[in-house]
Design a protein around this motif. Sequence first.
Motif, PDB file in Angstrom:
ATOM      1  N   PRO A   1      84.719 -15.117 -14.741  1.00  0.00           N
ATOM      2  CA  PRO A   1      83.677 -16.149 -14.807  1.00  0.00           C
ATOM      3  C   PRO A   1      82.651 -15.836 -15.891  1.00  0.00           C
ATOM      4  O   PRO A   1      82.528 -14.695 -16.333  1.00  0.00           O
ATOM      5  N   ASN A   2      81.954 -16.872 -16.332  1.00  0.00           N
ATOM      6  CA  ASN A   2      80.911 -16.685 -17.343  1.00  0.00           C
ATOM      7  C   ASN A   2      79.815 -15.778 -16.804  1.00  0.00           C
ATOM      8  O   ASN A   2      79.383 -15.918 -15.669  1.00  0.00           O
ATOM      9  N   ARG A   3      79.371 -14.857 -17.634  1.00  0.00           N
ATOM     10  CA  ARG A   3      78.260 -13.966 -17.294  1.00  0.00           C
ATOM     11  C   ARG A   3      77.096 -14.313 -18.204  1.00  0.00           C
ATOM     12  O   ARG A   3      77.173 -14.134 -19.414  1.00  0.00           O
ATOM     13  N   PHE A   4      76.033 -14.825 -17.631  1.00  0.00           N
ATOM     14  CA  PHE A   4      74.863 -15.215 -18.408  1.00  0.00           C
ATOM     15  C   PHE A   4      73.930 -14.023 -18.571  1.00  0.00           C
ATOM     16  O   PHE A   4      73.733 -13.233 -17.658  1.00  0.00           O
ATOM     17  N   HIS A   5      73.358 -13.898 -19.754  1.00  0.00           N
ATOM     18  CA  HIS A   5      72.340 -12.875 -19.997  1.00  0.00           C
ATOM     19  C   HIS A   5      71.234 -13.507 -20.824  1.00  0.00           C
ATOM     20  O   HIS A   5      71.371 -14.624 -21.306  1.00  0.00           O
TER      21      HIS A   5
ATOM     22  N   VAL B   1      67.577 -21.423 -19.556  1.00  0.00           N
ATOM     23  CA  VAL B   1      68.321 -21.236 -20.798  1.00  0.00           C
ATOM     24  C   VAL B   1      68.979 -19.868 -20.723  1.00  0.00           C
ATOM     25  O   VAL B   1      68.329 -18.878 -20.399  1.00  0.00           O
ATOM     26  N   GLY B   2      70.298 -19.823 -20.994  1.00  0.00           N
ATOM     27  CA  GLY B   2      71.020 -18.563 -20.924  1.00  0.00           C
ATOM     28  C   GLY B   2      72.068 -18.463 -22.017  1.00  0.00           C
ATOM     29  O   GLY B   2      72.497 -19.457 -22.594  1.00  0.00           O
ATOM     30  N   THR B   3      72.491 -17.224 -22.291  1.00  0.00           N
ATOM     31  CA  THR B   3      73.491 -16.932 -23.305  1.00  0.00           C
ATOM     32  C   THR B   3      74.738 -16.397 -22.623  1.00  0.00           C
ATOM     33  O   THR B   3      74.647 -15.646 -21.655  1.00  0.00           O
ATOM     34  N   PHE B   4      75.917 -16.801 -23.120  1.00  0.00           N
ATOM     35  CA  PHE B   4      77.174 -16.323 -22.550  1.00  0.00           C
ATOM     36  C   PHE B   4      78.245 -16.286 -23.637  1.00  0.00           C
ATOM     37  O   PHE B   4      78.056 -16.804 -24.735  1.00  0.00           O
TER      38      PHE B   4
ATOM     39  N   ALA C   1      71.506 -24.796 -21.767  1.00  0.00           N
ATOM     40  CA  ALA C   1      70.272 -25.184 -21.102  1.00  0.00           C
ATOM     41  C   ALA C   1      70.664 -26.086 -19.944  1.00  0.00           C
ATOM     42  O   ALA C   1      71.404 -27.052 -20.140  1.00  0.00           O
ATOM     43  N   ALA C   2      70.208 -25.755 -18.735  1.00  0.00           N
ATOM     44  CA  ALA C   2      70.569 -26.540 -17.557  1.00  0.00           C
ATOM     45  C   ALA C   2      69.344 -26.726 -16.670  1.00  0.00           C
ATOM     46  O   ALA C   2      68.620 -25.767 -16.390  1.00  0.00           O
TER      47      ALA C   2
END
Length: 60
Positions: free
Chosen positions: A3-7, A17-20, A31-32
């Motif tokens: 699964p996507n891991r956001f950091h 707002v997150g980076t993956f 951005a969600a």
Amino acid sequence: MRPNRFHDVIRIGPVKVGTFHNGRGQTKHTAACTAPKCGFSTEHNDRSAAELAARTHRCT
């Protein structure tokens, strides 16, 4: 598939707002909105665009 891991997650109002890294190894930014029944989310190639989308988002 992993699964996507956001950091580097930040919150701007109700929007997170997150980076993956996607399945192709590319770095993406999202951005969600976390408000109930909003459904706003976007995916961008650079962080500044995702943060701009978060700052200008208005829930209807």
